[in-house]
Structure formats: C-alpha cells, structure tokens
Design a protein around this motif. Structure first.
Motif, PDB file in Angstrom:
ATOM      1  N   ASP A 176       0.858  -1.190   0.000  1.00 61.68           N
ATOM      2  CA  ASP A 176       0.000   0.000   0.000  1.00 61.68           C
ATOM      3  C   ASP A 176       0.887   1.230   0.000  1.00 61.68           C
ATOM      4  N   LEU A 177       0.274   2.359  -0.332  1.00 60.43           N
ATOM      5  CA  LEU A 177       1.012   3.629  -0.362  1.00 60.43           C
ATOM      6  C   LEU A 177       0.558   4.511   0.790  1.00 60.43           C
ATOM      7  N   VAL A 178       1.501   5.159   1.450  1.00 63.76           N
ATOM      8  CA  VAL A 178       1.156   6.080   2.540  1.00 63.76           C
ATOM      9  C   VAL A 178       1.639   7.481   2.160  1.00 63.76           C
ATOM     10  N   LEU A 179       0.787   8.475   2.352  1.00 62.81           N
ATOM     11  CA  LEU A 179       1.136   9.845   1.966  1.00 62.81           C
ATOM     12  C   LEU A 179       1.513  10.644   3.224  1.00 62.81           C
ATOM     13  N   PRO A 180       2.761  11.126   3.298  1.00 64.49           N
ATOM     14  CA  PRO A 180       3.215  11.786   4.530  1.00 64.49           C
ATOM     15  C   PRO A 180       2.746  13.242   4.633  1.00 64.49           C
ATOM     16  N   MET A 181       2.445  13.642   5.847  1.00 65.00           N
ATOM     17  CA  MET A 181       2.172  15.039   6.185  1.00 65.00           C
ATOM     18  C   MET A 181       1.015  15.650   5.386  1.00 65.00           C
ATOM     19  N   ILE A 182      -0.048  14.876   5.252  1.00 63.26           N
ATOM     20  CA  ILE A 182      -1.232  15.391   4.552  1.00 63.26           C
ATOM     21  C   ILE A 182      -1.887  16.473   5.417  1.00 63.26           C
ATOM     22  N   SER A 183      -2.229  17.598   4.782  1.00 65.52           N
ATOM     23  CA  SER A 183      -2.925  18.633   5.553  1.00 65.52           C
ATOM     24  C   SER A 183      -4.227  19.067   4.878  1.00 65.52           C
ATOM     25  N   ASP A 184      -4.512  18.474   3.709  1.00 67.73           N
ATOM     26  CA  ASP A 184      -5.707  18.903   2.974  1.00 67.73           C
ATOM     27  C   ASP A 184      -6.127  17.783   2.023  1.00 67.73           C
ATOM     28  N   VAL A 185      -7.432  17.687   1.807  1.00 67.81           N
ATOM     29  CA  VAL A 185      -7.985  16.665   0.907  1.00 67.81           C
ATOM     30  C   VAL A 185      -7.398  16.770  -0.498  1.00 67.81           C
ATOM     31  N   SER A 186      -7.106  17.988  -0.926  1.00 67.50           N
ATOM     32  CA  SER A 186      -6.636  18.179  -2.318  1.00 67.50           C
ATOM     33  C   SER A 186      -5.323  17.436  -2.571  1.00 67.50           C
ATOM     34  N   GLU A 187      -4.486  17.302  -1.535  1.00 69.53           N
ATOM     35  CA  GLU A 187      -3.210  16.595  -1.718  1.00 69.53           C
ATOM     36  C   GLU A 187      -3.456  15.108  -1.989  1.00 69.53           C
ATOM     37  N   VAL A 188      -4.422  14.557  -1.290  1.00 75.82           N
ATOM     38  CA  VAL A 188      -4.756  13.142  -1.512  1.00 75.82           C
ATOM     39  C   VAL A 188      -5.256  12.967  -2.942  1.00 75.82           C
ATOM     40  N   ARG A 189      -6.135  13.869  -3.355  1.00 78.04           N
ATOM     41  CA  ARG A 189      -6.700  13.741  -4.709  1.00 78.04           C
ATOM     42  C   ARG A 189      -5.611  13.863  -5.762  1.00 78.04           C
ATOM     43  N   ALA A 190      -4.666  14.780  -5.540  1.00 77.46           N
ATOM     44  CA  ALA A 190      -3.593  14.969  -6.521  1.00 77.46           C
ATOM     45  C   ALA A 190      -2.766  13.694  -6.666  1.00 77.46           C
ATOM     46  N   VAL A 191      -2.452  13.050  -5.538  1.00 76.91           N
ATOM     47  CA  VAL A 191      -1.655  11.810  -5.631  1.00 76.91           C
ATOM     48  C   VAL A 191      -2.487  10.697  -6.258  1.00 76.91           C
ATOM     49  N   ARG A 192      -3.736  10.621  -5.885  1.00 73.03           N
ATOM     50  CA  ARG A 192      -4.591   9.576  -6.479  1.00 73.03           C
ATOM     51  C   ARG A 192      -4.630   9.708  -8.004  1.00 73.03           C
ATOM     52  N   ARG A 193      -4.682  10.956  -8.477  1.00 75.12           N
ATOM     53  CA  ARG A 193      -4.670  11.161  -9.947  1.00 75.12           C
ATOM     54  C   ARG A 193      -3.392  10.596 -10.547  1.00 75.12           C
ATOM     55  N   VAL A 194      -2.270  10.895  -9.886  1.00 74.12           N
ATOM     56  CA  VAL A 194      -0.984  10.387 -10.383  1.00 74.12           C
ATOM     57  C   VAL A 194      -0.985   8.856 -10.392  1.00 74.12           C
ATOM     58  N   VAL A 195      -1.529   8.259  -9.346  1.00 78.62           N
ATOM     59  CA  VAL A 195      -1.558   6.789  -9.269  1.00 78.62           C
ATOM     60  C   VAL A 195      -2.360   6.240 -10.451  1.00 78.62           C
ATOM     61  N   ALA A 236      -3.462   8.016   4.299  1.00 74.10           N
ATOM     62  CA  ALA A 236      -2.903   9.327   4.651  1.00 74.10           C
ATOM     63  C   ALA A 236      -2.275   9.259   6.036  1.00 74.10           C
ATOM     64  N   MET A 237      -1.066   9.826   6.174  1.00 70.84           N
ATOM     65  CA  MET A 237      -0.509  10.031   7.507  1.00 70.84           C
ATOM     66  C   MET A 237      -1.350  11.131   8.147  1.00 70.84           C
ATOM     67  N   ILE A 238      -1.778  10.894   9.368  1.00 69.54           N
ATOM     68  CA  ILE A 238      -2.451  11.959  10.120  1.00 69.54           C
ATOM     69  C   ILE A 238      -1.429  12.394  11.159  1.00 69.54           C
ATOM     70  N   GLU A 239      -0.819  13.540  10.930  1.00 73.92           N
ATOM     71  CA  GLU A 239       0.276  13.958  11.816  1.00 73.92           C
ATOM     72  C   GLU A 239       0.384  15.474  11.952  1.00 73.92           C
ATOM     73  N   VAL A 240      -0.542  16.205  11.333  1.00 72.33           N
ATOM     74  CA  VAL A 240      -0.570  17.652  11.574  1.00 72.33           C
ATOM     75  C   VAL A 240      -1.993  18.031  11.996  1.00 72.33           C
ATOM     76  N   PRO A 241      -2.128  19.090  12.781  1.00 67.53           N
ATOM     77  CA  PRO A 241      -3.452  19.404  13.344  1.00 67.53           C
ATOM     78  C   PRO A 241      -4.535  19.609  12.288  1.00 67.53           C
ATOM     79  N   SER A 242      -4.203  20.200  11.136  1.00 66.47           N
ATOM     80  CA  SER A 242      -5.260  20.427  10.143  1.00 66.47           C
ATOM     81  C   SER A 242      -5.850  19.104   9.672  1.00 66.47           C
ATOM     82  N   ALA A 243      -5.015  18.076   9.530  1.00 65.19           N
ATOM     83  CA  ALA A 243      -5.527  16.771   9.092  1.00 65.19           C
ATOM     84  C   ALA A 243      -6.470  16.196  10.145  1.00 65.19           C
TER      85      ALA A 243
END
Ligand code: PEP
Ligand code: MG
Length: 616
Positions: free
Chosen positions: A401-420, A441-448
């Motif tokens: 599986d793939l883990v995305l580090p330091m996600i702070s917004d939904v748009s970052e997840v969507r951008a990587v998913r598009r690349v995948v 998604a890594m949950i590691e910043v307060p916004s996430a």
C-alpha cells in the motif's frame, strides 16, 4: 580527585536522555552528522605496518595531486585570489607534524591508516574547538575537509572496510542521510549531542536494538576517536575515559539487560503473529516499522503482522539521491516478500524538515514548516511518478500500500490519487504489470485531524504519526533536546487529536494504524488502546514488550483511564493520572515506585523492560 582511567586521565560524565535500552562499553568513533565514511579500526600484524605507512603516503600524494588540479581550475575560473583556500589544505598535507603523528599512530598502535588519520585529526579538531579567535576556530572545517579527502583516497584500496565491533558512535547529530551507509551490525551504542525521544537517531537505534543516549549537548566536542567510553541508556549516563569501576558497572548492567530482555522476548515470541489479546478479550494487531534492511530480519523474529510503515526516505539516503525505478521496484518487492501476506505500507519519500534535505534544495528558514514530505513530492512530479510506478509494479509481486506523509488537505490526496491512476494507465499501455495498492494518509498535523472526517472518505486507511502530531500540536521540535521537557505525549490536546482521528476512521469504516513512537512504548500503547486504537506499528524490537503490556491489562480499564486523561487540565495532570491509575489497576506491570515523577518524557517502566526516557 575523581575517578581516573587506566592512563590516569580523569573520567568525565555526561547526562542525557536514554532513548533505546541497554548499556555498552567500547571505543569512540566520532561521526560528524552521522557520516563515518570509511572509518574502521583494524589491528595490523607487525609485518603489515610498513605497508600501511606506504599506503598512507600514497593517499597523501593522491590527495595533493587532486588539490593541485582543483587549485589550477579555481585559478582559471575565479582568479588566483580565490584559489588561496586550497593552499591551506595543501600546507596541511605537507605538515610534518601531522604526517609524523599519523605514522606514529599506525606504528605504535598497529592501527590501519583510516583509523590513524581519524584519531590524529580529531585531536586537532578538539584543540581548534577551544580556540577563542573566530577566524582560527573556523579553520576546523579545513581540517575536516582534508581528513575526508584522505579517507576517500584511502578508500580506493580494495580491502574490506568495516567498523570494529566495539565502536560506539559519538555524533553531534545523527542524520538519516548519514547513517544509511553505516555497518550497524558492528555498532555497540550511540551517543549524540542533539536529539530527543522521537529524533531519527533514537528511532534508528531502537529499530536496531542498539543502546542510545541523546541530548548530551557537548560530548562530541570532547570525545576523540579511540577513547574508551561507557554508555548506560538506563540512567542516561555517558562516561568518557571511564575508570575500571565505572566500566565494570556498565558492563554488568549490559549483561543483566541482555539476559532479562532476551529471556522475556523469547517467551513472548512463542505466540508470534497472533494478535495481542487483552485480559477482556480485545485484539490488537502489532506491525513493524522499518527503515533499514538490517531491520528486516526482526519482522518475523518478533512476530510482526507485516510492515505497518516503511520510511522510504532511507532508501533515498542509502542511494545518495532518488533511486531509479527498477532499483525501487526491487527494493519494494523485497519489502513485500519480507512482510508476507500481511503486506507492507510504503510511505512516499518523507524528505525535508528534520529528515533529509534533497540535494539542490536551499536551506530553509523553518524546515519543519517548509517544502517537505507530500509538498515536496507534488513539487517534484518526476520523483513522485517514478516512486508511484515502482510501487505499482512491485505490488504485482506482493501486497503493498502507499502512505502519503504530512497530509494537511484533501486536495493533496486527490492529486496523488490522480498520479496513481495515470501511472497505472501508462503501465498498462506499456504492457507492464501493476498490482492493486491502497492509498492511506498520515495523520500527523493538526489540520488533518480537524478535517479527518473528510479525509477518511478519500483514503483506504489512516496512519497516525504521533511523533509529528506531538511536534506540530504542541509546537515543540522533536529533535531538539533543549525542549524535550515540552514534548508531552500525554498532553490532552494530543490525546483528543488521536481520539478524534480514531473516531473519524471508525465512522468511515477504514482502519487506522498508529505508527509513531508512542505505539512502541508499553505504557503509551495501553493509553492508545484506551483511546480506541486496535492496530499498532512499531520498531520490531519493541513488539514483545508492548505485547506483554497489552496482554496484562483490560481494555475496559484502559478506556476509563483514557477518558479521564482526555479531561485533564494539562500534560502534567494526564501523566499523573496514568501513573496513579496504572499502579492501582496493574501494579505488577507498572509498580508505582519504579515511576519517577512525570516530567516531559520522564516515564520509566523498567519492569516491562523499556526505559521510555530519563530526562532530568
Ligand atoms: C510520525 O511522525 O509519527 C511518523 C511515524 O513518521 P516519522 O517519525 O518518520 O516522521
Ligand atoms: Mg512523521
């Protein structure tokens, strides 16, 4: 008077934070930033000494030739006035005293040339470090430069290069970028000036089961390569040039810890791979965090259910930059093989910040808040695409599986998913096989945390990174020993963030694996259980003791205590609640007398074999 070593030199003691269990006595190997390069120590036969001195002279000649060539080029490009800097290096290589000292060390100690160069230049560096004059003090970087050049020149030699097995690394700071090429199977202990409980030096040491003390402030400046040194991670004490009594005491501690922990670990490993089960029947899955290949063997030995987090930036460090696609495919396929049916979660390169600054990136004013992790992946599209393609290709050969580090917004997840999806389509067009991968998604910043409900709808799982979560929630640098007392894992704000994340994952029906250092610490693992976590990933060596702790408690009790902590007025009160309630309910596992008054990460639960830390 004070105690003295066998050469009559006074022993000197430093106190730091013990972050990885154990104790050891050995010899200092000073490593700047963690880079030991090609330094090892070998004892030569008498007959080999002359050849070794010739080898050293050949390296000096080669270094001189290189410097003269560089100087000529600098003169042509920049003009003679800018080339003088190389004169200083050339002069050093002609310095009779330096040459004689290295030769003398080779001859008298029957040491190899690398070791002799390191010992002599370290001595010189220690002298320069004491100089008041700024200009002269800064010349020490020239000495380091010349030393490195000589070591590289010596490395041209074909002979096997390795550390002796009594090396104790003494570093100013142990950076992931520098440790990747160290032969850790030979390192007995680590002692570093910088660092806190979740610093990478600590994580690496725990992963490899090497005793470590960090936060020693200025040990590096005083230690010299070759000095005898004793490291006791239980007390956090590091003794340079220990007296016979001190060395014997630390050796005795080392022996005792080794035998108790291996007996207990062997007992626990019998139930390897079965989920840990609390006394009231709640099951918790225990997985492994992995950084270096040296840790792979521990995955099955300690009964991990696959690899919950692979910090792929170590691959980057080992390679000295982003590895090519085929090389990454091979690494991830090997990882999947090691992880077996439970699979491995590969985190995209978590570069920048306190980790590894990619080449060509300018020093940032505030790296923890800078162009790091997912931001850097998205900014360097090619690097991201290569890594995604490699994971997809390797996933055809095993579960990944793939883990995305330091996600702070939904748009970052969507951008990587598009690349995948784009890369999956590209691979199909090329006729290359690709496997299925989940995206988490890594949950590691307060916004996430605050938008966890929305993130949960976009990903297949959460990876809760408590190290950064504490750092960013409490605004406390995780690798700065000076603020270690502010790094409070049990702060109610941290606990509320964990609870909220676990709830958001449950609502969306996705799993959440906790993979920060909190999960690998017995007492904290019990608090996580109380907050609803059922899937923990940690350095493999920690699995047996976490299992023992979880199997000795009841989830209902842990939940009650966690609720009480969530209501606490602050970190101190939550720590006090844990101390008192754990002792009341599970006195045999957590006897009150063994717990010092809480302060920062000052919990000590030796009865289950793990010193969390000993800040004092
Ligand atoms: C974390 O932040 O908790 C984590 C697991 O990742 P790292 O320690 O590599 O930042
Ligand atoms: Mg992190």
């Amino acid at each position: 008077m004070g105690r003295r070593d066998r050469n009559g030199r006074r022993e000197r003691v430093w106190r730091g934070v013990g972050v990885s269990d154990g104790a050891a006595v050995g010899r200092v190997l000073r490593v700047h930033g963690g880079a030991a390069g090609n330094v090892y120590r070998a004892t030569l036969e008498e007959a080999e000494v002359r050849r070794e001195i010739r080898r050293f002279h050949a390296a000096v000649r080669l270094s001189r030739r290189q410097l003269l060539a560089i100087k000529r080029r600098a003169e042509q490009l920049l003009g003679a006035e800018h080339a003088y800097i190389f004169d200083a290096h050339l002069l050093m290589l002609e310095d009779r005293k330096l040459i004689d000292d290295v030769e003398g060390h080779i001859r008298d100690e029957r040491a190899n040339a690398e070791w002799a160069v390191k010992v002599v230049t370290d001595k010189l560096l220690a002298v320069y470090a004491e100089i008041k004059d700024d200009y002269l003090r800064e010349r020490s970087s020239d000495i380091e430069d010349v030393m490195r050049r000589l070591l590289v020149a010596l490395a041209g030699d074909e002979r096997a290069q390795r550390l002796t097995d009594d090396a104790i690394l003494v570093a100013d700071e142990l950076l992931p970028s520098a440790v990747a090429d160290l032969d850790f199977s030979r390192v007995r202990a680590v002692a570093s000036d910088a660092g806190g409980w979740t610093s990478h030096a600590a994580i690496i040491a725990r992963g490899l089961g090497i005793p470590a003390v960090v936060g020693l402030r200025d040990l590096f400046r005083h230690a010299r390569t070759g000095d005898e040194i004793a490291v006791d991670a239980v007390t956090g004490e590091v003794t340079l040039r220990p007296s016979a009594e001190t060395a014997a005491r630390v050796r005795e501690t080392a022996g005792r810890l080794r035998s108790t922990s291996s007996a207990a670990d062997a007992a626990t490993a019998r139930d390897a791979r079965a989920p840990a089960r609390t006394t009231d029947g709640v099951e918790i899955v225990l997985r492994a965090n992995v950084e270096l290949p040296a840790e792979y063997e521990g995955v099955s030995r300690f009964g991990a259910r696959g690899i919950g987090l692979f910090r792929s930036e170590f691959l980057y460090a080992q390679h000295g930059g982003a590895p090519g696609e085929d090389e990454q495919v091979a690494a991830y396929a090997e990882l999947a093989r090691v992880a077996g049916a439970d699979g491995a979660r590969v985190r995209l390169f978590d570069l920048g910040g306190d980790k590894l600054a990619p080449a060509a990136q300018e020093a940032e004013r505030n790296p923890a808040l800078g162009l790091r992790a997912i931001r850097l992946c998205l900014a360097r599209g090619d690097m991201l695409r290569t890594q995604v393609r490699a994971v997809l290709r390797a996933a055809a050969r095993g579960k990944l599986d793939l883990v995305l580090p330091m996600i702070s917004d939904v748009s970052e997840v969507r951008a990587v998913r598009r690349v995948v999806e784009e890369e999956r389509a590209n691979l199909r067009r090329e006729g290359t096989e690709a496997g299925d991968v989940g995206v988490g998604a890594m949950i590691e910043v307060p916004s996430a945390v605050l938008v966890a409900d929305r993130l949960a709808r976009e990903v297949d799982f959460f990876s809760l990174g408590t190290n950064d979560l504490v750092q960013y929630t409490l605004a406390v640098d995780r690798s700065n020993g000076e603020v270690a007392d502010w790094f409070r894992t049990l702060h109610p704000a941290v606990l509320a963030s964990i609870s909220r994340t676990v709830a958001a994952a449950a609502d969306a029906n996705i799993p959440v694996v906790v993979c920060g250092e909190m999960a690998g610490t017995p007492a904290y693992a019990v608090v996580l259980l109380g907050l609803g976590a059922r899937d923990l990933s940690m350095t493999a060596t920690a699995i047996p003791r976490v299992r023992r702790a979880l199997e000795g408690v009841d989830a209902a009790g842990a939940t009650e205590i966690a609720r009480e902590c969530l209501q606490a007025s602050g970190a101190g009160e939550a720590e006090e609640i844990v101390r008192a309630r754990f002792a009341e309910r599970w006195g045999a596992l957590f006897p009150p007398k063994s717990l010092p008054a809480p302060k920062g990460e000052g919990y000590n639960f030796p009865e289950i074999g793990h010193t969390v830390s000993t800040s004092s």
